[in-house]
Design a protein around this motif. Structure first.
Motif, PDB file in Angstrom:
ATOM      1  N   LEU A  10       0.842  -1.203   0.000  1.00 12.96           N
ATOM      2  CA  LEU A  10       0.000   0.000   0.000  1.00 12.96           C
ATOM      3  C   LEU A  10       0.875   1.251   0.000  1.00 12.96           C
ATOM      4  N   ASN A  11       1.918   1.197   0.813  1.00 16.89           N
ATOM      5  CA  ASN A  11       2.846   2.327   0.878  1.00 16.89           C
ATOM      6  C   ASN A  11       3.552   2.565  -0.455  1.00 16.89           C
ATOM      7  N   ASP A  45       1.146   4.124  -2.831  1.00 22.88           N
ATOM      8  CA  ASP A  45       0.929   5.519  -2.453  1.00 22.88           C
ATOM      9  C   ASP A  45       2.104   6.387  -2.927  1.00 22.88           C
ATOM     10  N   VAL A  92       1.823   7.146  -6.556  1.00 20.45           N
ATOM     11  CA  VAL A  92       0.861   8.219  -6.831  1.00 20.45           C
ATOM     12  C   VAL A  92       1.523   9.568  -6.574  1.00 20.45           C
ATOM     13  N   LEU A 138      -3.707   1.928  -7.042  1.00 21.00           N
ATOM     14  CA  LEU A 138      -3.846   1.991  -5.581  1.00 21.00           C
ATOM     15  C   LEU A 138      -5.269   1.585  -5.156  1.00 21.00           C
TER      16      LEU A 138
END
Lengths: 92, 278
Positions: A21-22, A25, A28, A47
């Motif tokens: 997830l990190n 992120d 993005v 994401l």
């Protein structure tokens, strides 16, 4: 961890997914810094897809708050830029 | 978590805790929160109604413009078979503009449809959370000491508060979208007012302002393509041999350019074979 995708659902995500997830992120964030609608759209969609695919939806009548709130899926690059510079989607 | 996801979480949390600071007495906090939630639910209903109204307005415009396309196409044919090429060109120019407006409207209607669906889903979720909160607040009032109640309240209110903030954001985005569409809708109304020609001879030689604007707006090559196509349709000799072939690709066959001709609209029944017009 509970993640909300604004305008959609809350999802319960196993902590094992935190690392990925990190990374997503950060992708993005990098896309917003470089600019370019397409790259941003790709990164942001990845994401959101990750959360939808790996999370379990939280019941509507569950009153638990989210640990993380993601902006809506139709977020534009310009809006994402404002999220970072402080003047976000939701005014303070 | 830093990055994109951090800020919204922080802001929403701050909003929710602000809501909880209103009253010192837990029971009062609970009732106040609940009252706010019910108010918000009413707002959402109103928001959905506004989106539906905006969508209906656009759909009405769409059907008006669709009628105009058909009418302008007919008028172009009439003008051309009457030997008035300039008039036919003007009609096709208008048709061209109307068609591109129609495409724009399609996109907007789809966007509003999407907004409406999202708001309806959000309303349903908010309603479920409010209902859960209502049950929980009575339990909290009855069972817990003041200190403990405070903790339970903040837990319960966080879930509802977050949903409220989220619905609020969705509504704000829906309003922004409909506002953006208003400007465009009024441009379309102008186009409607310009309309088709009531009388085909009405335009004559004098160009009005709208005509000049339309000429600038419309893409000339597309209009010329339409015109050439129409000419072929009107002048082509009856199809050689097999009439069945007409069903497939009316009038497109001799197109040397190979370009996919714009504006092959639902006017297909006017097949080459009828070109003579009596």
């Amino acid at each position: 961890m509970i993640v909300r995708i604004s305008g959609e659902d809350q999802y319960r995500l196993d902590p094992a997914h935190d690392g990925r997830l990190n990374e997503l992120d950060s992708d993005v964030l990098a896309a917003v810094e470089v600019g370019g609608e397409e790259r941003f759209r790709d990164a942001y969609t990845r994401l959101l897809e990750f959360v939808r695919a790996n999370g379990t939806p939280v019941a509507d009548d569950d009153l638990e708050g989210s640990d993380l709130i993601l902006p809506p899926s139709d977020l534009t690059l310009a809006e994402a830029g404002r999220e970072f510079t402080g003047e976000g989607l939701i005014p303070d | 978590m830093p990055g994109l996801t951090g800020r919204m979480s922080t802001v929403v949390k701050a909003k929710v805790s602000k809501l909880l600071d209103r009253a010192e007495d837990p029971a009062e906090t609970l009732d106040y929160s609940y009252q706010k939630q019910v108010e918000q639910l009413q707002n959402v209903k109103k928001g959905i109604a506004d989106v539906v109204t905006a969508k209906k307005r656009l759909q009405m415009q769409e059907s008006t413009l669709q009628q105009q396309v058909v009418k302008l196409d007919t008028q172009a044919r009439q003008a051309l078979s009457g030997g008035q090429e300039d008039l036919a060109r003007t009609a096709l120019e208008r048709k061209n503009v109307v068609q591109s407006e129609l495409q724009g409207l399609d996109t907007q209607v789809a966007e509003l449809e999407d907004q409406q669906q999202k708001l309806t889903d959000s309303e349903q979720k908010l309603r479920a959370k409010i209902e859960a909160f209502r049950t929980k607040k009575e339990v909290i009032k009855a069972q817990y000491s003041a200190a403990e109640a405070q903790v339970r309240i903040s837990e319960a209110a966080t879930g509802v508060g977050e949903q409220m903030a989220d619905v609020g954001l969705a509504m704000q985005r829906a309003v922004d979208k409909t506002e953006n569409m208003k400007a465009r809708a009024s441009a379309v109304s102008e186009l409607e007012a310009a309309g088709t020609f009531d009388d085909i001879t009405e335009l004559g030689s004098g160009e009005d302002d709208i005509d000049r604007q339309l000429k600038q707006l419309s893409s000339a090559p597309a209009v010329e393509d339409d015109l050439a196509k129409l000419k072929r349709e009107l002048t082509a000799p009856p199809a050689q041999g097999a009439p069945a072939a007409q069903l497939g690709a009316p009038a497109l066959a001799p197109d040397a350019s190979g370009a996919p001709a714009e504006g092959s609209q639902p006017t297909a029944p006017q097949a080459p074979a009828e070109g003579g017009q009596g």
